[in-house]
Design a protein around this motif. Sequence first.
Motif, PDB file in Angstrom:
ATOM      1  N   UNK A   1     -16.441 -15.235  -2.299  1.00 61.44           N
ATOM      2  CA  UNK A   1     -15.512 -14.832  -1.515  1.00 61.44           C
ATOM      3  C   UNK A   1     -14.527 -13.890  -2.139  1.00 61.44           C
ATOM      4  N   UNK A   2     -14.220 -12.707  -1.732  1.00 65.09           N
ATOM      5  CA  UNK A   2     -13.002 -12.244  -1.770  1.00 65.09           C
ATOM      6  C   UNK A   2     -12.281 -11.927  -1.076  1.00 65.09           C
ATOM      7  N   UNK A   3     -10.803 -12.754  -1.535  1.00 69.25           N
ATOM      8  CA  UNK A   3      -9.820 -12.374  -0.011  1.00 69.25           C
ATOM      9  C   UNK A   3      -8.603 -10.962  -0.402  1.00 69.25           C
ATOM     10  N   UNK A   4      -8.303 -11.012  -0.056  1.00 70.99           N
ATOM     11  CA  UNK A   4      -7.197  -9.526   0.813  1.00 70.99           C
ATOM     12  C   UNK A   4      -5.858 -10.130  -0.610  1.00 70.99           C
ATOM     13  N   UNK A   5      -5.383  -9.098  -1.172  1.00 68.46           N
ATOM     14  CA  UNK A   5      -4.405  -9.341  -2.176  1.00 68.46           C
ATOM     15  C   UNK A   5      -3.483  -8.784  -1.585  1.00 68.46           C
ATOM     16  N   UNK A   6      -2.355  -9.165  -1.542  1.00 68.80           N
ATOM     17  CA  UNK A   6      -0.914  -9.598  -0.745  1.00 68.80           C
ATOM     18  C   UNK A   6       0.256  -9.201  -1.717  1.00 68.80           C
ATOM     19  N   UNK A   7       0.679  -7.679  -1.738  1.00 70.41           N
ATOM     20  CA  UNK A   7       1.906  -7.393  -2.564  1.00 70.41           C
ATOM     21  C   UNK A   7       3.080  -6.930  -0.998  1.00 70.41           C
ATOM     22  N   UNK A   8       3.969  -8.036  -2.422  1.00 73.18           N
ATOM     23  CA  UNK A   8       5.322  -7.376  -1.464  1.00 73.18           C
ATOM     24  C   UNK A   8       6.386  -6.869  -2.477  1.00 73.18           C
ATOM     25  N   UNK A   9       7.184  -6.320  -1.468  1.00 75.93           N
ATOM     26  CA  UNK A   9       8.733  -5.487  -2.033  1.00 75.93           C
ATOM     27  C   UNK A   9      10.017  -6.003  -1.516  1.00 75.93           C
ATOM     28  N   UNK A  10      10.275  -6.258  -2.104  1.00 73.66           N
ATOM     29  CA  UNK A  10      11.867  -7.180  -1.826  1.00 73.66           C
ATOM     30  C   UNK A  10      12.216  -6.458  -0.872  1.00 73.66           C
ATOM     31  N   UNK A  11      12.773  -6.941   0.187  1.00 77.41           N
ATOM     32  CA  UNK A  11      13.620  -5.901   1.007  1.00 77.41           C
ATOM     33  C   UNK A  11      15.365  -6.778   1.453  1.00 77.41           C
ATOM     34  N   UNK A  12      15.990  -6.159   0.457  1.00 75.05           N
ATOM     35  CA  UNK A  12      16.981  -6.920   0.220  1.00 75.05           C
ATOM     36  C   UNK A  12      18.115  -5.617  -0.493  1.00 75.05           C
ATOM     37  N   UNK A  13      17.375  -4.939  -1.149  1.00 66.96           N
ATOM     38  CA  UNK A  13      18.029  -3.230  -1.373  1.00 66.96           C
ATOM     39  C   UNK A  13      17.245  -2.597  -1.987  1.00 66.96           C
ATOM     40  N   UNK A  14      18.051  -1.633  -2.507  1.00 64.47           N
ATOM     41  CA  UNK A  14      17.109  -0.299  -2.530  1.00 64.47           C
ATOM     42  C   UNK A  14      16.095   0.162  -1.722  1.00 64.47           C
ATOM     43  N   UNK A  15      15.254   1.162  -2.793  1.00 59.65           N
ATOM     44  CA  UNK A  15      14.757   1.994  -1.290  1.00 59.65           C
ATOM     45  C   UNK A  15      13.212   1.185  -1.097  1.00 59.65           C
ATOM     46  N   UNK A  16      13.477   0.155  -0.408  1.00 60.21           N
ATOM     47  CA  UNK A  16      11.810  -0.981  -0.216  1.00 60.21           C
ATOM     48  C   UNK A  16      10.857  -0.053   0.696  1.00 60.21           C
ATOM     49  N   UNK A  17      11.278   0.889   1.923  1.00 56.88           N
ATOM     50  CA  UNK A  17      10.603   1.417   3.014  1.00 56.88           C
ATOM     51  C   UNK A  17       9.521   1.979   1.981  1.00 56.88           C
ATOM     52  N   UNK A  18      10.641   3.571   0.668  1.00 56.65           N
ATOM     53  CA  UNK A  18       9.875   4.085   0.508  1.00 56.65           C
ATOM     54  C   UNK A  18       8.246   3.644  -1.072  1.00 56.65           C
ATOM     55  N   UNK A  19       8.759   2.612  -1.225  1.00 57.08           N
ATOM     56  CA  UNK A  19       7.848   1.792  -1.692  1.00 57.08           C
ATOM     57  C   UNK A  19       6.762   1.590  -1.339  1.00 57.08           C
ATOM     58  N   UNK A  20       6.859   1.454   0.242  1.00 59.64           N
ATOM     59  CA  UNK A  20       5.904   0.406   1.265  1.00 59.64           C
ATOM     60  C   UNK A  20       5.423   2.200   1.369  1.00 59.64           C
TER      61      UNK A  20
END
Length: 230
Positions: A1-20
């Motif tokens: 059974x394949x599960x989703x792969x969860x990728x986090x973007x550290x949202x404390x500094x920098x251009x995290x929204x652009x990474x999203x």
Amino acid sequence: MTRNIVVGVLALQGAFYEHFKLLQRASPEVAIDQDGEWEFVEVRTAQELERCDALIIPGGETESANRTKKGGQELIGGLDVRVNRNYFGRQTESFEAELALSFLSTKDGTGDVKPFNGIFIRAPVVEKVLPVIRGEPSSERAIDETVIAPSPSPEGERREQFLGPVEVMATLPGRSRTLRERVGAMGLEDEAGDIIAVKQGNVFGTSFHPELTEDARIHIWWLQQVKGMT
């Protein structure tokens, strides 16, 4: 059974929204087997971090750093390199450069890789690739203004087998020659080019900001790496 792969973007500094935004553009190009899906989350707490299979750290301090303040921002560790912060100067000296990134592929299979527009803002370079050794690289302590990041685990021989050596993924030729006086003062060992991207095991770091472009190829490549390791 394949599960989703969860990728986090550290949202404390920098251009995290652009990474999203680039992750969302990149994800359709990297299908997960058996109907799994990519899930992208903002990370601000330890509980959110625990959910992640992979993490992007915008502007993260990840390596041993030269020309930085002792007692200042703590380093995370994770790469056996010594980094010179703000190597190219202040923010007013930021620049863009076309980069030849051979690890990026092309859809048409021609083998010709379109240059990637690298955006350098108060950018560091890798001054030195360090050997994979047990514990902290003690020889680095003698270098003035150098702060040592904690070594990644596991240590010693097990660590070398797990991580392997540092791979130089990209260099920026010519900048060292145009900054000859600065290079000489810093005691850099090689003027063939400035190291601007490295990979060691499951850790990848760049001197430039791939999230500040409309080009999603690095994020596509990185998701392929994540998929292969999960």
